[in-house]
Design an enzyme around this catalytic site. Structure first.
Site, mmCIF file in Angstrom:
data_model
loop_
_atom_site.group_PDB
_atom_site.id
_atom_site.type_symbol
_atom_site.label_atom_id
_atom_site.label_comp_id
_atom_site.label_asym_id
_atom_site.label_seq_id
_atom_site.Cartn_x
_atom_site.Cartn_y
_atom_site.Cartn_z
ATOM 1 N N ARG A 266 0.551 -1.086 -0.444
ATOM 2 C CA ARG A 266 -0.010 -0.220 0.170
ATOM 3 C C ARG A 266 1.193 1.407 0.107
ATOM 4 O O ARG A 266 0.046 1.759 -0.865
ATOM 5 C CB ARG A 266 -0.830 -0.062 1.187
ATOM 6 C CG ARG A 266 -1.739 1.733 1.588
ATOM 7 C CD ARG A 266 -3.214 0.573 1.329
ATOM 8 N NE ARG A 266 -3.211 0.036 3.364
ATOM 9 C CZ ARG A 266 -2.845 1.081 4.492
ATOM 10 N NH1 ARG A 266 -2.094 1.907 4.269
ATOM 11 N NH2 ARG A 266 -2.783 -0.338 5.159
ATOM 12 N N TYR B 267 -16.808 16.100 -15.916
ATOM 13 C CA TYR B 267 -16.840 14.490 -15.081
ATOM 14 C C TYR B 267 -18.081 14.277 -14.028
ATOM 15 O O TYR B 267 -17.735 14.889 -12.630
ATOM 16 C CB TYR B 267 -15.691 13.497 -15.184
ATOM 17 C CG TYR B 267 -15.950 12.421 -14.532
ATOM 18 C CD1 TYR B 267 -17.191 11.081 -15.441
ATOM 19 C CD2 TYR B 267 -15.615 11.546 -13.654
ATOM 20 C CE1 TYR B 267 -17.158 10.396 -15.207
ATOM 21 C CE2 TYR B 267 -15.279 10.272 -13.008
ATOM 22 C CZ TYR B 267 -16.942 9.824 -13.433
ATOM 23 O OH TYR B 267 -17.224 7.777 -14.040
ATOM 24 N N ASP C 217 -7.893 18.025 -14.874
ATOM 25 C CA ASP C 217 -8.000 16.279 -15.474
ATOM 26 C C ASP C 217 -8.171 16.865 -17.454
ATOM 27 O O ASP C 217 -8.968 17.288 -18.315
ATOM 28 C CB ASP C 217 -9.898 16.934 -15.278
ATOM 29 C CG ASP C 217 -10.040 15.190 -15.790
ATOM 30 O OD1 ASP C 217 -9.262 14.442 -16.728
ATOM 31 O OD2 ASP C 217 -11.287 14.849 -14.891
ATOM 32 N N LYS D 34 -9.092 4.576 -18.845
ATOM 33 C CA LYS D 34 -9.557 5.223 -20.640
ATOM 34 C C LYS D 34 -8.298 5.059 -21.157
ATOM 35 O O LYS D 34 -7.874 4.289 -22.127
ATOM 36 C CB LYS D 34 -10.261 6.683 -20.581
ATOM 37 C CG LYS D 34 -10.654 6.921 -19.266
ATOM 38 C CD LYS D 34 -11.915 6.103 -18.908
ATOM 39 C CE LYS D 34 -13.041 6.842 -17.886
ATOM 40 N NZ LYS D 34 -13.792 6.153 -17.698
HETATM 41 C C1 LIG Z 1 -13.235 12.860 -17.290
HETATM 42 C C2 LIG Z 1 -12.965 12.043 -16.894
HETATM 43 N N1 LIG Z 1 -12.149 12.153 -15.482
HETATM 44 C C3 LIG Z 1 -12.408 11.323 -14.374
HETATM 45 C C4 LIG Z 1 -12.958 10.116 -14.313
HETATM 46 C C5 LIG Z 1 -13.146 9.413 -13.096
HETATM 47 O O1 LIG Z 1 -12.405 8.106 -13.801
HETATM 48 P P1 LIG Z 1 -12.531 6.497 -13.181
HETATM 49 O O2 LIG Z 1 -13.424 5.794 -13.242
HETATM 50 O O3 LIG Z 1 -11.524 5.518 -13.327
HETATM 51 O O4 LIG Z 1 -12.794 6.522 -11.667
HETATM 52 C C6 LIG Z 1 -13.681 9.494 -15.356
HETATM 53 C C7 LIG Z 1 -14.196 8.636 -15.640
HETATM 54 O O5 LIG Z 1 -14.856 7.994 -16.918
HETATM 55 C C8 LIG Z 1 -13.683 10.309 -16.630
HETATM 56 O O6 LIG Z 1 -14.353 10.383 -18.347
#
Ligand SMILES: Cc1ncc(COP(=O)(O)O)c(C=O)c1O
Length: 373
Positions: free
Chosen positions: A48, A100, A172, A197
């Site tokens: 961890r 998101y 992000d 992704k």
């Molecule tokens: C733009 C964006 N940021 C953050 C996330 C969160 O990622 P995770 O699903 O890996 O927790 C997503 C998930 O779809 C996303 O599209």
């Protein structure tokens, strides 16, 4: 070195013990300590805290984002949570009105419990963003392109606004990936990716990345949050993301080419009310996107004339596109975004979001043409 070379050679030294060229996966949860003073023999203690496969991934994540340091997480949301939880007590964060939905929910549901607050603004409007800054603002959280409306935020301008107010800019960059946009080079202090992704790239691994412009106390605080709350990346998932990074730039070229072709087709279709893709000159953020991205990415959304039922009917008729959420894999996906986001969604009811994959673009266009008939 160029991005492509960094993506392939960072964290990629052949294994010291065996000479293996492909990175080994170390599944061990615990590591031997020295007999004499009890310190870890190779710097590792417990899974961890750190683990060797994750260390290789972190080297690659830092290199591709032009960062001084990077931390790998079990998910994009684990990375987002650690980044936000590591802000000082009482912090105020400026958050995009289109972002998101998980991050939005974090701000709405959890900030009050953590003694934090948020203001939501349209970050394409720089004056509105500047007005949202307060004395206790510690971060501007930007997302560009945004999910799902594909809004473009001027990251260099946002960095100046944040720094003028004594705050950080955290971006992000999941939709763009470091292959197309590197926010730290534009002045951002930290960058987040859901590696689930494009970095993973094959819809088979869950992970997150946080990369930092400087190795400072904030990095140490985020690392501490990860260690204590446990959002660490597993060895196997670290290995899969590392493998995905190696082919990221080649995949992104095809995602981008296919997306330009699909967006141009949709923009000319009479049943389509609007196409949200920053590669189209008609997109309001096109000029900024041209400046800060090397190409426009594989994500887009469009609105079907009519409402929810018409949009759902189009998605129902696709044969090549798979109806599923998420993005960034080799296969093309289509989703009725408001249904995926659930009751708190603010997404227009006639909007379909697409992740454009690596299939032949003519097959994707033919599929959408018959679905729109
Ligand atoms: C733009 C964006 N940021 C953050 C996330 C969160 O990622 P995770 O699903 O890996 O927790 C997503 C998930 O779809 C996303 O599209």
């Amino acid at each position: 070195m160029h991005f492509e070379t960094r993506a392939i050679h960072s964290g990629a030294e052949p294994d010291g013990e065996t000479g293996a060229v492909a990175a080994p996966i170390h599944l061990s949860t615990t590591f031997e300590r020295r007999a004499d003073d009890g310190t870890p023999r190779h710097g590792y203690s417990y899974i961890r805290d750190h683990n060797p496969t994750q260390t290789r991934l972190e080297e690659a994540l830092a290199a591709i984002d032009s960062a001084a340091a990077a931390l790998a997480f079990s998910s994009g949301m684990a990375a987002a949570t650690a980044l936000l939880q590591s802000l000082p007590a009482g912090a105020h964060v400026v958050v995009p009105d289109d972002c998101y939905y998980g991050v939005r929910n974090l701000a709405v549901d959890f900030f009050p419990r953590w003694g934090m607050s948020a203001t939501f603004v349209d970050m394409a409007d720089l004056e509105a963003t500047r007005r949202a800054m307060r004395a206790e603002t510690k971060a501007i959280w930007a997302e560009s392109p945004s999910n799902p409306l594909m809004k473009i935020a001027d990251l260099a301008a946002l960095a100046r606004i944040a720094h003028d107010g004594g705050a950080m800019l955290v971006v992000d960059g999941t939709f763009a990936t470091p292959a197309l946009q590197r926010p730290i080079e534009l002045g951002a202090d930290a960058v987040l990716h859901s590696t689930t992704k494009y970095l993973g790239g094959h819809s088979d691994v869950h992970g997150g990345s946080a990369a930092f412009a400087r190795r400072d106390d904030y990095v140490a605080a985020v690392e501490h949050a990860r260690k204590i709350t446990g959002g660490v990346a597993s060895p196997f998932n670290s290995w899969l993301v590392l493998r995905g990074i190696r082919s990221l730039s080649a995949r992104m070229r095809v995602h981008c080419d296919n997306s330009m072709a699909v967006a141009a087709f949709l923009a000319a279709h009479p049943r389509v009310e609007a196409v949200h893709y920053p590669g189209l000159p008609s997109h309001p953020g096109h000029e900024i996107a041209r400046r800060q991205m090397s190409a426009f990415g594989g994500m887009m959304s469009f609105r079907v004339r009519g409402g929810r039922d018409e949009a759902l009917a189009v998605a129902a008729k696709t044969k090549v596109f798979i109806r599923a959420t998420s993005l960034g894999g080799i296969e093309s996906l289509i989703e009725h975004r408001a249904s995926s986001e659930g009751p708190t969604s603010r997404t227009p009811a006639n909007l379909l979001r697409m992740s454009i994959g690596l299939e032949h673009p003519e097959d994707l266009i033919d599929d959408l043409r018959q679905a729109l008939e």
